[in-house]
Design a protein around this motif. Structure first.
Motif, mmCIF file in Angstrom:
data_model
loop_
_atom_site.group_PDB
_atom_site.id
_atom_site.type_symbol
_atom_site.label_atom_id
_atom_site.label_comp_id
_atom_site.label_asym_id
_atom_site.label_seq_id
_atom_site.Cartn_x
_atom_site.Cartn_y
_atom_site.Cartn_z
ATOM 1 N N ALA A 172 0.852 -1.194 0.000
ATOM 2 C CA ALA A 172 0.000 0.000 0.000
ATOM 3 C C ALA A 172 0.884 1.239 0.000
ATOM 4 N N GLY A 173 0.533 2.222 -0.844
ATOM 5 C CA GLY A 173 1.311 3.456 -0.893
ATOM 6 C C GLY A 173 1.008 4.404 0.247
ATOM 7 N N GLN A 174 -0.125 4.189 0.901
ATOM 8 C CA GLN A 174 -0.529 5.110 1.964
ATOM 9 C C GLN A 174 0.453 5.106 3.123
ATOM 10 N N GLU A 175 0.690 6.301 3.629
ATOM 11 C CA GLU A 175 1.653 6.519 4.702
ATOM 12 C C GLU A 175 1.418 5.581 5.898
ATOM 13 N N ARG A 176 0.169 5.379 6.241
ATOM 14 C CA ARG A 176 -0.125 4.621 7.465
ATOM 15 C C ARG A 176 0.272 3.140 7.370
ATOM 16 N N PHE A 177 0.596 2.663 6.156
ATOM 17 C CA PHE A 177 1.009 1.260 6.030
ATOM 18 C C PHE A 177 2.524 1.098 5.861
ATOM 19 N N LYS A 178 3.232 2.221 5.858
ATOM 20 C CA LYS A 178 4.675 2.202 5.568
ATOM 21 C C LYS A 178 5.467 1.255 6.482
ATOM 22 N N SER A 179 5.028 1.159 7.721
ATOM 23 C CA SER A 179 5.791 0.353 8.680
ATOM 24 C C SER A 179 5.755 -1.142 8.338
ATOM 25 N N LEU A 180 4.800 -1.560 7.515
ATOM 26 C CA LEU A 180 4.693 -2.973 7.152
ATOM 27 C C LEU A 180 5.760 -3.397 6.141
ATOM 28 N N VAL A 181 6.208 -2.390 5.364
ATOM 29 C CA VAL A 181 6.964 -2.704 4.158
ATOM 30 C C VAL A 181 8.347 -3.333 4.381
ATOM 31 N N PRO A 182 9.162 -2.844 5.330
ATOM 32 C CA PRO A 182 10.515 -3.384 5.454
ATOM 33 C C PRO A 182 10.587 -4.903 5.561
#
Ligand code: GTP
Length: 202
Positions: free
Chosen positions: A64-74
């Motif tokens: 998801a590109g939304q800021e609130r999901f950024k922590s999932l990405v790493p």
């Protein structure tokens, strides 16, 4: 049964609305949807494709590109073979923002990853804010592959995935996953495009 091929994880990164889901949908189903549905969290799809007589099992992780999901990405970057970093050619900001994704992927995976920078929405000819040269230069600077696409026009989508499988084939340093370790969890119904050349398996 035959050769099931090597499995590779591809993670799609980039700003909200640049077209990550649309590129994947176009590749998987040969379809395009103009309505926008934000990806919530992470979506997963798997596809078997052939390149020069070899079978590749691609796991596509759509973030998801939304800021609130950024922590999932790493955690998804950590074990991926390929990072596809997408921007919208009609959004300078989305192009600028690709740098931090590229840096994050390199920091995490070093040279054990293939990075592909993708400029999507080339059909928006009159709204273009990023030239092909700017895209190429950035890709060169970061040692990434480069492609411009339009999920809407179906432009360069298949070539994009051919480029990826070709790079995987030529790069033994990139990690791959044994078939047994690839969990198959197709969250979306599989449909076949009549024009699809790529073999698709569930
Ligand atoms: P998030 O899930 O929020 O991160 O967005 P995303 O990057 O997955 O974008 P998505 O594929 O959902 O597309 C966002 C919007 O852009 C949708 O309305 C799509 O129809 C549109 N879109 C995607 N690709 C293209 C393209 O190549 N050209 C044009 N004109 N529109 C596109």
């Amino acid at each position: 049964m035959g050769d099931l091929g090597k499995g590779y994880k591809l993670v799609f990164l980039g700003d909200q609305g640049v077209g990550k889901t649309s590129i994947i949908t176009c590749f998987m189903y040969g379809k395009f949807d103009t309505s926008y549905q934000a990806t919530i969290g992470i979506d997963f799809l798997s596809k078997t494709t052939r390149y020069e007589d070899r079978t590749f099992r691609l796991q596509l992780w759509d973030t998801a590109g939304q800021e609130r999901f950024k922590s999932l990405v790493p955690s998804y970057i950590r074990d991926s073979s390929v990072a596809v970093i997408v921007y919208d050619v009609a959004s300078k900001q989305s192009f600028i923002n690709t740098s931090k994704w590229i840096e994050e992927v390199r920091a995490e995976r070093g040279s054990y990853v293939i990075i592909v920078l993708v400029g999507n929405k080339t059909d928006l000819v009159n709204k273009r804010q990023v030239s092909i040269e700017e895209g190429e230069n950035k890709a060169r600077e970061f040692g990434a592959l480069f492609m411009e696409t339009s999920a809407k026009a179906g432009f360069n989508i298949k070539p994009l995935f051919c480029k990826i499988t070709s790079a995987l084939q030529g790069n033994e340093a990139v990690s791959w996953t044994k078939q047994e370790d690839l969990v198959d969890v197709n969250l979306k119904p599989l449909m076949f495009s009549s024009q699809a050349n790529h073999q698709q398996e569930s």
